[in-house]
Design a protein around this motif. Structure first.
Motif, PDB file in Angstrom:
ATOM      1  N   THR A  52       0.830  -1.207   0.000  1.00 35.08           N
ATOM      2  CA  THR A  52       0.000   0.000   0.000  1.00 35.08           C
ATOM      3  C   THR A  52       0.862   1.253   0.000  1.00 35.08           C
ATOM      4  O   THR A  52       0.584   2.215  -0.730  1.00 35.08           O
ATOM      5  N   ALA A  53       1.905   1.246   0.801  1.00 42.55           N
ATOM      6  CA  ALA A  53       2.781   2.416   0.926  1.00 42.55           C
ATOM      7  C   ALA A  53       3.468   2.747  -0.388  1.00 42.55           C
ATOM      8  O   ALA A  53       3.748   3.915  -0.668  1.00 42.55           O
ATOM      9  N   GLY A  54       3.746   1.714  -1.205  1.00 43.38           N
ATOM     10  CA  GLY A  54       4.422   1.932  -2.480  1.00 43.38           C
ATOM     11  C   GLY A  54       5.930   1.849  -2.377  1.00 43.38           C
ATOM     12  O   GLY A  54       6.646   2.578  -3.068  1.00 43.38           O
ATOM     13  N   GLU A  55       6.417   0.965  -1.523  1.00 41.95           N
ATOM     14  CA  GLU A  55       7.860   0.806  -1.372  1.00 41.95           C
ATOM     15  C   GLU A  55       8.499   0.488  -2.717  1.00 41.95           C
ATOM     16  O   GLU A  55       7.995  -0.344  -3.478  1.00 41.95           O
ATOM     17  N   SER A  61       3.223   6.905  -6.842  1.00 40.81           N
ATOM     18  CA  SER A  61       2.934   5.890  -7.867  1.00 40.81           C
ATOM     19  C   SER A  61       2.206   4.684  -7.295  1.00 40.81           C
ATOM     20  O   SER A  61       1.851   3.780  -8.047  1.00 40.81           O
ATOM     21  N   ALA A  62       2.020   4.661  -5.984  1.00 42.66           N
ATOM     22  CA  ALA A  62       1.375   3.517  -5.335  1.00 42.66           C
ATOM     23  C   ALA A  62      -0.115   3.496  -5.661  1.00 42.66           C
ATOM     24  O   ALA A  62      -0.678   4.471  -6.165  1.00 42.66           O
ATOM     25  N   TYR A  63      -0.760   2.379  -5.341  1.00 39.93           N
ATOM     26  CA  TYR A  63      -2.154   2.230  -5.749  1.00 39.93           C
ATOM     27  C   TYR A  63      -3.097   3.288  -5.168  1.00 39.93           C
ATOM     28  O   TYR A  63      -4.051   3.695  -5.841  1.00 39.93           O
ATOM     29  N   PRO A  64      -2.919   3.778  -3.910  1.00 37.16           N
ATOM     30  CA  PRO A  64      -3.870   4.780  -3.408  1.00 37.16           C
ATOM     31  C   PRO A  64      -3.910   6.044  -4.261  1.00 37.16           C
ATOM     32  O   PRO A  64      -4.991   6.596  -4.512  1.00 37.16           O
ATOM     33  N   ALA A  65      -2.753   6.529  -4.714  1.00 32.91           N
ATOM     34  CA  ALA A  65      -2.724   7.736  -5.549  1.00 32.91           C
ATOM     35  C   ALA A  65      -3.405   7.476  -6.889  1.00 32.91           C
ATOM     36  O   ALA A  65      -4.138   8.326  -7.413  1.00 32.91           O
ATOM     37  N   ASN A  77      -3.071   7.665   1.839  1.00 35.69           N
ATOM     38  CA  ASN A  77      -2.218   6.483   1.940  1.00 35.69           C
ATOM     39  C   ASN A  77      -1.705   6.340   3.368  1.00 35.69           C
ATOM     40  O   ASN A  77      -0.854   7.102   3.815  1.00 35.69           O
ATOM     41  N   GLU A  78      -2.237   5.353   4.081  1.00 30.90           N
ATOM     42  CA  GLU A  78      -1.792   5.040   5.441  1.00 30.90           C
ATOM     43  C   GLU A  78      -1.032   3.716   5.472  1.00 30.90           C
ATOM     44  O   GLU A  78      -1.039   3.014   6.473  1.00 30.90           O
TER      45      GLU A  78
END
Length: 213
Positions: A52-55, A61-65, A77-78
């Motif tokens: 979730t964080a987008g490491e 670029s992570a899925y929440p955005a 994004n938590e």
């Protein structure tokens, strides 16, 4: 008399149709708006681990955005790298109280498996669901994404845990976003470590959540 018979049958059919409509109106077809209480029905929080964080690809670029762009709504994004479902359970109360989201999207389990503690994952998820419902926040849970390469040892555990997550969704009457099915065990959506989604994988997660929501 033929005319009286036809009128009787027409009346009977109308009565049946009315009964069907009344019964149909009693069904929960998902079209009714949830009671968000004091929460913002247009605000979403994505709660989870590094996926979730987008490491490695970055939070932008992570899925929440990406999901925020698809929904046209704010998705906070938590996600926290390395977090387990137990840690997420400890955090969720404060997030619900401070953010007041209409929806909370929950994706946990990978680190539980890595650390050998996945036997409690579904109970942690269940408790998160209960806390969200008590807060008038709509909980949405997701199955785990597949794993490959150096993380291939997780595959059997992922399949087993995902079955439990699907069952949990049914038991608690919450939506399950089936990421395992969406990825269809295709390793082209992952970085070289075989665990973290690449940009295409992050987009697939966002697309799958968007369809479900």
């Amino acid at each position: 008399h033929p005319i009286m018979k036809r009128n009787f049958l027409s009346a009977a059919m109308c009565g049946i149709c009315l009964a069907v409509l009344v019964l149909a109106g009693c069904e929960d077809d998902g079209s009714s708006s949830p009671d968000f209480g004091e929460n913002d029905g247009d605000l979403y929080v994505a709660l989870g681990d590094s996926i979730t964080a987008g490491e490695f690809i970055g939070s932008s670029s992570a899925y929440p955005a990406r999901l925020s762009s698809l929904l046209g709504k704010t998705v906070i994004n938590e996600g926290r790298s390395g977090e387990t479902s137990a840690s997420g359970l400890r955090r969720i109360d404060g997030i619900l109280a401070n953010r007041k989201p209409g929806y909370i999207l929950i994706l946990y389990g990978a680190n539980d498996i890595i650390r050998g503690g996945s036997s409690s994952t579904t109970e942690h998820l269940r408790n998160m669901i209960v806390l969200a419902k008590d807060n008038n926040t709509v909980p949405v849970i997701a199955t785990l994404t597949p794993a490959f390469h150096s993380h291939s040892y997780m595959q059997d555990s992922i399949v087993a845990l995902n079955e439990q997550i699907r069952a949990l969704g049914s038991q608690e009457h919450v939506k399950v976003v089936d990421l395992e099915s969406a990825f269809n065990w295709d390793d082209s959506y992952f970085l070289d470590d075989g665990l973290h989604p690449n940009n295409s994988g992050a987009q697939l997660i966002a697309d799958t959540f968007n369809r479900a929501l």
